[in-house]
Write an enzyme that holds these catalytic residues in place. Structure first.
Site, PDB file in Angstrom:
ATOM      1  N   HIS A  18      51.574  47.227  33.824  1.00  0.00           N
ATOM      2  CA  HIS A  18      50.125  47.025  33.865  1.00  0.00           C
ATOM      3  C   HIS A  18      49.775  45.578  34.209  1.00  0.00           C
ATOM      4  O   HIS A  18      48.642  45.269  34.537  1.00  0.00           O
ATOM      5  CB  HIS A  18      49.498  47.393  32.510  1.00  0.00           C
ATOM      6  CG  HIS A  18      49.528  48.875  32.243  1.00  0.00           C
ATOM      7  ND1 HIS A  18      48.420  49.672  32.367  1.00  0.00           N
ATOM      8  CD2 HIS A  18      50.540  49.705  31.902  1.00  0.00           C
ATOM      9  CE1 HIS A  18      48.745  50.926  32.088  1.00  0.00           C
ATOM     10  NE2 HIS A  18      50.030  50.975  31.803  1.00  0.00           N
TER      11      HIS A  18
ATOM     12  N   ASP B 202      45.352  38.657  36.900  1.00  0.00           N
ATOM     13  CA  ASP B 202      45.146  39.893  36.151  1.00  0.00           C
ATOM     14  C   ASP B 202      45.881  41.012  36.874  1.00  0.00           C
ATOM     15  O   ASP B 202      45.857  41.059  38.113  1.00  0.00           O
ATOM     16  CB  ASP B 202      43.637  40.221  36.133  1.00  0.00           C
ATOM     17  CG  ASP B 202      43.190  40.784  34.793  1.00  0.00           C
ATOM     18  OD1 ASP B 202      44.018  41.406  34.119  1.00  0.00           O
ATOM     19  OD2 ASP B 202      42.011  40.609  34.440  1.00  0.00           O
TER      20      ASP B 202
END
Ligand code: ADQ
Length: 493
Positions: free
Chosen positions: A178, A390
């Site tokens: 992730h 991110d």
């Protein structure tokens, strides 16, 4: 692909076993001392539920409390009606300190977000990380069969396939990261770089959020492991080592677009959004929604907003930054310091620029329930999403999905994974460039309605086409498809 077609994926054989650091539940002690279990409601859980249910699947992870009464009974209660079962991996307080707070959050998290100066390469963290990954492998061994598909989630569990093999057992195993994967320059600093890379290659498939991450991983493997052979000519690459082939692909995670969009259109949300706007008359709302984390670039965002107020006087009394922060990892001193830094900056900006009837920054440090969060998304004219790095950033996608008036503007960091998909219609910024972000805020403030609508329409279309169901199905289908070229039709580009 229609919404419905997106949702009906079935595994060819066996059950789906999801493995994550935390189970998708929270356990709390209520007033009378009894333990209560409640399910988590994120998009990932929603999207996985149909496949888990159809295959009679299992979700395996740490339940989150060290002592919570009769755990098995609680977990049975927590999974009632879902169609799948929850199985716990019990971790000790020491495991949590060394494996979770230590290796996962003081080594892997900062390093993989390119912030190596924040790393604490404590060897005892590594020992614990290996031991806990073995605990997870043991739990898989006891709870699964040979024809089950094991899908491991995220950076806490990179060694699980290797640990299972070391126990003399084999399963079909996929891993999804992730978070970003760093470039060789940064990854090389990790004292256990070889062990981690080789362990990842024991998975049958690895999924990354972006091409950037996939390429970084393949380059690291090629540079560091002798005898590795990589084929990156196709959308799904392969990396082979000693006769074992690992598929490596790009699977950008998403949200349940339809659900967000419908929920945001509800009258209660609409009314609440109007209330929020009316509370700030003549002001355009700029919204920041971030988990408390240094990778999210919150101080940098505040500096840029302050610079915009300094440079563009016409913004005074006309824009308000609402910065919502969800508490996270507040047991780690660095996060406590970050919170103080943010609060210092908010008070400095307000001290300098506030006037009667106008406060430049509204700051909230708490969890919001979904309806309230949606109302903020709906009320915001501009979303300011500026992480320093991110994996994806779901807030950017949630904002667009909730923007049912289709007039909002997304300002997005080029270092968010979401940039790969949304860069054409978001306003892109470098979050380190204070002046650039300030100018973009002003540009967004002045943007004509037609342009706003066109950009938002395209953003929403792109997110709707590739929602969380698309993501789950693509990952699982790819893991089953032996013929890699089939994927060229799947929209993975
Ligand atoms: P996170 O770092 O947690 O996830 P993100 O993708 O932004 O980051 O998701 C945050 C979630 O928290 C969003 O769903 C948002 O709605 C919610 N949230 C934020 N503030 C909130 C508040 N005050 N109240 C309630 N909810 C709030 C990691 C990676 C990301 C990646 C995801 C999924 O770091 O890059 O996108 O996993 O893969």
């Amino acid at each position: 692909m229609s919404q419905i077609a997106n949702r009906d994926f079935k595994l060819d054989a066996g059950r789906l076993v999801i493995v994550s650091n935390r189970l998708p539940i929270s356990i709390n002690q209520v007033d009378d001392g009894e333990w209560e279990i409640s399910p988590s409601s994120g998009g990932l859980v929603t999207a996985l539920t149909p496949v888990l249910r159809d295959s009679g699947g299992i979700w395996l992870g740490w339940p989150g409390k060290l002592d919570s009464g009769n755990l098995d009974e609680l977990l049975a209660k927590g999974s009632k009606g879902t169609g799948y079962s929850l199985r716990s991996v019990i971790l000790t307080e020491e495991d949590i300190n060394l494996y979770y707070f230590g290796f996962s959050n003081e080594v892997l998290w900062p390093l993989f977000h390119d912030l190596q100066s924040r790393c604490n390469f404590n060897p005892s963290y590594w020992q614990s990380y290996q031991q806990v990954n073995s605990k997870f492998a043991e739990a898989i061994l006891h709870n699964s069969n040979h024809d089950d598909y094991i899908w491991v989630q995220d950076y806490h569990l990179m060694l699980v396939a290797k640990s299972l093999l070391a126990m003399g057992e084999e399963r079909s195993m996929g891993f999804f990261s992730h978070i970003p994967f760093p470039s060789p320059d940064i990854f090389n600093k990790l004292p256990w770089r070889l062990q981690i890379l080789k362990a990842l290659l024991d998975y049958d498939m690895i999924g990354f959020q972006t091409m950037r991450d996939r390429n970084n991983f393949v380059h690291c493997a090629e540079m560091l492991i002798k005898g590795v052979q990589a084929d990156t000519r196709r959308q799904i690459s392969t990396v082979s080592l000693q006769g074992h082939e690992t598929k490596v692909g790009v699977f950008p995670i998403s949200i349940d677009f339809h659900d967000f969009s419908v929920a945001a259109a509800e009258t209660t949300v609409k009314n609440r959004a109007s209330e929020l706007s009316n509370a700030l008359p003549n002001c355009k709302i700029i919204l920041g929604v971030d988990r408390l984390d240094y990778s999210k670039g919150i101080p940098e965002k505040l500096h840029a907003f302050e610079y915009a107020l300094k440079r563009y006087e016409s913004l005074h009394g006309r824009v308000t930054l609402i910065q919502i922060i969800v508490p996270s990892r507040v047991d780690i001193p660095e996060y406590v310091n970050l919170k103080s830094e943010i609060e210092g900056l908010v008070s400095r900006i307000n001290g300098k620029y506030a006037q009667a009837g106008w406060i430049p920054v509204n700051y909230m440090f708490r969890n919001l329930d979904r309806a309230e969060l949606l109302a903020y998304y709906r009320a915001a004219h501009i979303a300011l999403v500026t992480p320093l790095k991110d994996g994806m950033n779901l807030v950017a996608k949630e904002y667009c999905a909730a923007n049912t008036d289709r007039e909002g503007i997304l300002i997005l960091s080029e270092f968010a994974g979401a940039a790969a998909q949304l860069h054409r219609n978001a306003l892109m910024v470098n979050p380190y460039d204070t002046e650039g972000v300030a100018n973009t805020i002003y540009h967004a403030y002045q943007m004509p309605e037609k342009e706003r609508q066109l950009r938002m329409k395209r953003l929403r279309g792109s997110i709707a086409r590739r929602d969380i169901y698309w993501w789950v199905n693509l990952f699982l289908r790819t893991s089953e498809t032996m013929e890699i070229s089939d994927l060229s039709k799947s929209g993975l580009n």
